[in-house]
Design a protein around this motif. Structure first.
Motif, short mmCIF file in Angstrom:
data_model
loop_
_atom_site.label_atom_id
_atom_site.label_comp_id
_atom_site.label_asym_id
_atom_site.label_seq_id
_atom_site.Cartn_x
_atom_site.Cartn_y
_atom_site.Cartn_z
N LEU A 93 -4.75 1.96 4.81
CA LEU A 93 -3.98 0.72 4.73
C LEU A 93 -4.41 -0.33 5.77
O LEU A 93 -3.79 -1.39 5.84
CB LEU A 93 -2.49 1.01 4.91
CG LEU A 93 -1.86 1.94 3.88
CD1 LEU A 93 -0.36 2.01 4.09
CD2 LEU A 93 -2.18 1.49 2.46
N TYR A 111 -8.62 -1.12 1.07
CA TYR A 111 -7.76 -0.29 0.22
C TYR A 111 -7.94 -0.60 -1.25
O TYR A 111 -7.99 0.29 -2.08
CB TYR A 111 -6.31 -0.51 0.66
CG TYR A 111 -5.26 0.21 -0.15
CD1 TYR A 111 -4.99 1.55 0.08
CD2 TYR A 111 -4.54 -0.46 -1.13
CE1 TYR A 111 -4.01 2.21 -0.65
CE2 TYR A 111 -3.56 0.19 -1.86
CZ TYR A 111 -3.31 1.53 -1.61
OH TYR A 111 -2.34 2.18 -2.34
N GLY A 159 0.81 -1.21 0.00
CA GLY A 159 0.00 0.00 0.00
C GLY A 159 0.84 1.26 0.00
O GLY A 159 0.50 2.24 -0.66
N LEU A 214 -5.29 -5.48 2.98
CA LEU A 214 -5.71 -4.34 2.18
C LEU A 214 -7.09 -4.57 1.58
O LEU A 214 -7.35 -4.16 0.44
CB LEU A 214 -4.68 -4.08 1.07
CG LEU A 214 -3.27 -3.79 1.57
CD1 LEU A 214 -2.31 -3.67 0.40
CD2 LEU A 214 -3.23 -2.53 2.41
#
Length: 352
Positions: free
Chosen positions: A252, A222, A114, A219
């Motif tokens: 994140l 994300y 990320g 993630l």
């Protein structure tokens, strides 16, 4: 006087060019493990000096930080990469990862994938490969009457030679046609660089959507709004470090939420509920953003103060997940969003 001097024959060997003060290290098997170790040490010292300056001035903007890293640290990481850069080296990758997290103001437990995606930097292994292919193309264009050209042609036929490894790497990356074309070296390097960056982003995107184990990918949220490896607006904008850190931790998945902490206590995913509300939902990034009543009231006040409805007229009609994704994708509100997230996390800490 001989053109090269050999030192420390009993220990890892150092070859120094007497005319230009260039040094390379080998071990007893003539591999570059010692060289990589020494380069990582040197790059770490350079990054430490840059870190001191970065912290003493209270942070730097994106372009300046990138320029300083590429000027002070990256040349050390890529020293001699034309020879050993066809393989990936974790020690060197860690140096660039440290630089990424330094600018983003997050800890070492933040996602490397990320951090790289938000900064939009090219991975170090791609930069290494660029140096390798640049050297290979130079050798291709050496005059035929030179000894170097004859050695190059002979080495190509050796199965484990540097040239053979580069050819296999080029075939793997589907760029052999570019290397063998009759165009200029500049044209070749431009197209190789473009192909390597596309491949780099494809590898990054594949890792982003790869779930490991029953707990899934860290993630998970994300990847709903991050689609490519370009610098995000909150990174390129001038935002206080504590605000940027709070927003990045939310993006994140680095916050101490039940969905993350439950992984270490083997709590089933559906049982990792929010302890600060009565919604009965799993405590994830979207939940803390919209289920907490106090924060929802603050968010509505912010929307009354700012003309966000002009940008997204139907914002209040979206689902919680859609709201979260749209907020993360809107470049014009990142400063206000980062500040709001910082205040939200400060409020949540007071509830513990």
């Amino acid at each position: 006087m001989p053109p090269f001097a050999f030192a420390n024959l009993a220990n890892p060997m150092s070859i120094s060019c007497l005319g230009s003060q260039v040094t390379q290290w080998f071990d007893e098997h003539l591999t570059f493990k010692v060289a990589i170790q020494e380069l990582s040490k040197s790059a770490s010292r350079a990054l430490g000096a840059l870190t001191t300056k970065f912290l003493s001035v209270g942070g730097m903007e994106y372009k300046l930080s990138t320029k300083l890293f590429e000027s002070l640290v990256q040349p050390i990481l890529l020293y001699g990469a034309a020879v050993w850069g066809h393989t990936e080296h974790r020690k060197l990758n860690n140096i660039q990862t440290r630089a990424l997290k330094l600018f983003l103001c997050v800890g070492k437990r933040a996602s490397n994938l990320g951090s790289l995606g938000d900064m939009g930097w090219t991975s170090l292994v791609t930069k290494q490969r660029m140096e390798v292919f640049r050297q290979y193309i130079r050798l291709q264009n050496v005059d035929a009457d030179r000894l170097l050209h004859k050695i190059h042609k002979w080495s190509i036929r050796r199965g484990n030679s540097w040239e053979a490894r580069v050819k296999r790497l080029a075939s793997k990356l589907n760029i052999r046609d570019i290397i063998n074309s009759a165009n200029s070296n500049r044209w070749k390097m431009c197209n190789i660089g473009r192909s390597l960056r596309i491949h780099d982003e494809a590898v990054w995107f594949t890792k982003l959507w790869t779930d490991k184990g029953i707990n899934g990918n860290k993630l998970r949220t994300y990847r709903r709004f991050k689609k490519d490896m370009i610098p995000d607006s909150y990174v390129t904008s001038i935002i206080p470090r504590n605000y940027r850190r709070a927003l990045l931790r939310l993006r994140l998945g680095c916050l101490p939420l039940s969905i993350a902490t439950g992984r270490y206590t083997n709590i089933p995913l559906d049982d990792r509920l929010c302890k600060h509300c009565e919604s009965g939902q799993v405590e994830d990034e979207i939940n803390i953003f919209y289920v907490t009543v106090q924060f929802l009231m603050k968010l509505e006040l912010i929307f009354l103060m700012k003309p966000f409805t002009a940008i997204l007229p139907n914002f209040l009609l979206l689902t919680s997940c859609e709201k979260f994704v749209r907020l993360m994708e809107m470049p014009d509100i990142q400063f206000l969003l980062a500040k709001t997230v910082f205040l939200m996390l400060k409020y949540r800490r007071s509830l513990v």
